[in-house]
Motif scaffolding. Structure first.
Motif, PDB file in Angstrom:
ATOM      1  N   ASP A 132      16.901 -29.720 -50.765  1.00  0.00           N
ATOM      2  CA  ASP A 132      15.753 -29.426 -51.626  1.00  0.00           C
ATOM      3  C   ASP A 132      14.541 -29.253 -50.723  1.00  0.00           C
ATOM      4  OD1 ASP A 132      14.800 -32.071 -50.972  1.00  0.00           O
ATOM      5  OD2 ASP A 132      16.110 -32.866 -52.530  1.00  0.00           O
ATOM      6  N   PHE A 133      13.352 -29.175 -51.318  1.00  0.00           N
ATOM      7  CA  PHE A 133      12.136 -28.965 -50.527  1.00  0.00           C
ATOM      8  C   PHE A 133      11.186 -30.162 -50.609  1.00  0.00           C
ATOM      9  CE2 PHE A 133      13.477 -24.595 -51.710  1.00  0.00           C
ATOM     10  CZ  PHE A 133      13.639 -24.061 -50.437  1.00  0.00           C
ATOM     11  N   GLY A 140       9.362 -30.587 -54.947  1.00  0.00           N
ATOM     12  CA  GLY A 140      10.646 -30.304 -54.336  1.00  0.00           C
ATOM     13  C   GLY A 140      11.178 -28.912 -54.507  1.00  0.00           C
ATOM     14  N   ALA A 141      10.355 -27.991 -55.013  1.00  0.00           N
ATOM     15  CA  ALA A 141      10.893 -26.677 -55.359  1.00  0.00           C
ATOM     16  C   ALA A 141      10.001 -25.499 -54.983  1.00  0.00           C
ATOM     17  CB  ALA A 141      11.171 -26.618 -56.857  1.00  0.00           C
ATOM     18  N   PHE A 142       8.761 -25.748 -54.523  1.00  0.00           N
ATOM     19  CA  PHE A 142       7.798 -24.660 -54.331  1.00  0.00           C
ATOM     20  C   PHE A 142       7.772 -23.791 -55.597  1.00  0.00           C
ATOM     21  CE2 PHE A 142       8.633 -25.644 -49.828  1.00  0.00           C
ATOM     22  CZ  PHE A 142       7.338 -25.776 -49.380  1.00  0.00           C
ATOM     23  N   TYR A 143       7.672 -24.479 -56.740  1.00  0.00           N
ATOM     24  CA  TYR A 143       7.771 -23.809 -58.037  1.00  0.00           C
ATOM     25  C   TYR A 143       6.770 -24.431 -58.992  1.00  0.00           C
ATOM     26  CZ  TYR A 143       9.945 -22.031 -62.351  1.00  0.00           C
ATOM     27  OH  TYR A 143      10.188 -21.419 -63.564  1.00  0.00           O
ATOM     28  N   ALA A 150       7.263 -19.008 -58.803  1.00  0.00           N
ATOM     29  CA  ALA A 150       7.192 -19.603 -57.477  1.00  0.00           C
ATOM     30  C   ALA A 150       5.742 -19.936 -57.138  1.00  0.00           C
ATOM     31  CB  ALA A 150       7.774 -18.655 -56.442  1.00  0.00           C
ATOM     32  N   CYS A 151       5.555 -21.037 -56.419  1.00  0.00           N
ATOM     33  CA  CYS A 151       4.202 -21.500 -56.092  1.00  0.00           C
ATOM     34  C   CYS A 151       3.831 -21.094 -54.669  1.00  0.00           C
ATOM     35  CB  CYS A 151       4.123 -23.017 -56.232  1.00  0.00           C
ATOM     36  SG  CYS A 151       2.513 -23.700 -55.768  1.00  0.00           S
TER      37      CYS A 151
END
Length: 415
Positions: A132-133, A140-143, A150-151
């Motif tokens: 994960d991120f 954890g998702a760049f979202y 997407a962020c």
């Protein structure tokens, strides 16, 4: 030579998702290859296969953050799990210093950033597989779960602190920011690992500039559980299938709407917070709920096509590879890592991420029997030409360990 010892750290000692599935499969494979493996985790129950393989399991019997009925206790544990830190320190203290590796597969759901201290104090080389991120992004998702996109923000920047991107609440987002701050400034979690394992080209692109400058980055293939069953007898049978968590970032509403427009019945295997709403908004959808792994593989084999409509980057896309092994073409969003399992127009189709019209067109294209039959054969052949077996995963993992354990002056030769 001294026997290789591997301490695997994860949040759970059982399969509850792709992350722990890989950790357990890796542990079993390494033990089979002759390594001494110790599996350390916060939450049980312990998978019986560990004991059967002679693997020592250190399970703390804790709850993970989502299952804890006390939100206050969950917040404390997620920020700093002192019990886990002490137990990990004790476990590390009794392991040999020579020919030993610490391999972390997960920490964000139960173990917390506190594991960095005892790992660093032990002096044992450590590697993190980025399933994960969470090491770099608060959620954890760049979202952005609110905007369903997407962020692009820099983690912990002023804009990041001001943005409510969390799936739960702004308060939870602020807690996650604080946890990442603890991981960066207090425990220096990222600096604990000399090496990182990444799972896809897209993941490496997303993380460019995020990892420590001196970190060594490796690529290891996740093991895919599959058998070579041969080409399908009739690949034109079956439905368009989704497998995974029924949550916003997985694109379940996108698939259901595209299937409605294409005039096909969407089938969902999995559970999650959107299950009730999904059934209410799309009564034509078939929701099969959670299924055992063997049942999921059988459903993938029987499906006409797998649809992978994820709205976030993903890190690997395990179900796309599983479907490919079954000879089932995949329709995949072009903004996620699972696209790397699909050769567009050959073993499946890409569609524009988040675009319902593009996904509808892709579904309609695979209604064609001749197209689906040819793609099915090509998908099966492409996967089994270089299958992602447990043996391959273990061999690639051991190659990483060899580089980590090599003397400093010899590492350049192993790059």
């Amino acid at each position: 030579m001294t026997q290789l010892t591997v301490l695997i750290c994860a949040d759970h000692t059982y399969v509850n998702g792709g992350q722990n599935k890989v950790a357990l499969e890796s542990a079993l494979g390494l033990a089979q290859a002759g390594a001494r493996v110790v599996f350390f985790a916060a939450c049980g129950p312990v998978d019986r296969r560990l004991a059967e393989a002679g693997i020592e399991a250190v399970c703390l019997g804790q709850r993970d953050l989502l299952d804890n009925p006390s939100r206050l206790d969950a917040a404390r544990q997620g920020m700093w799990n002192g019990v886990a830190a002490r137990a990990l320190g004790e476990t590390l203290a009794r392991l040999p210093r020579a020919n030993t590796i610490v391999h972390v597969h997960g920490w964000a759901k139960a173990l917390s950033p506190s594991i960095a201290g005892p790992i660093r104090a032990s002096g044992i080389p450590a590697v993190l597989t980025m399933h994960d991120f969470f090491l770099d992004c608060p959620n954890g998702a760049f979202y952005n779960f609110r905007r369903e996109a997407a962020c692009p923000l820099i983690p912990l920047s002023a804009a990041c602190w001001a943005t409510n991107c969390d799936s739960r609440s702004y308060a939870h987002k602020l807690w996650r920011n604080a946890r990442l701050l603890v991981g960066r400034r207090v425990t220096r979690l990222a600096e604990t690992f000399s090496d990182y394992v990444l799972l896809s080209d897209l993941q490496e692109k997303v993380l460019k500039g995020c990892l420590p400058a001196d970190a060594r980055v490796h690529r290891v293939t996740n093991p895919v559980e599959a058998e070579p069953l041969g080409h399908k007898r009739d690949p034109t049978e079956g439905d368009f299938l989704f497998v995974g968590r029924l949550s916003p970032e997985k694109g379940v509403f996108l698939f259901a709407e595209a299937a409605r427009r294409a005039g096909v019945t969407p089938v969902f295997i999995g559970d999650g917070p959107l299950a009730a709403e999904l059934g209410g908004r799309f009564p034509q959808a078939r929701l099969l709920g959670w299924r055992a792994p063997a049942e999921v593989r059988a459903a993938m084999r029987a499906a006409r096509a797998l649809v992978f409509p994820s709205l976030w980057h993903e890190t690997f896309g395990l179900t796309a590879f599983e479907a490919k092994a079954m000879g089932t073409p995949t329709i995949v969003a072009d903004g996620c890592a699972a696209r790397e399992a699909v050769e567009h127009g050959v073993t499946g189709l890409w569609f524009r991420s988040g675009d319902v019209d593009s996904l509808t067109s892709a579904i309609r294209a695979l209604v064609n029997d001749a197209t689906i039959a040819e793609m099915s054969k090509r998908a099966y052949d492409a996967y089994w030409a270089a299958p992602a077996t447990r043996a391959r995963h273990v061999a690639e993992t051991l190659a990483v360990y060899e580089k980590m354990l090599a003397p400093i002056d010899a590492r350049a030769k192993l790059r």
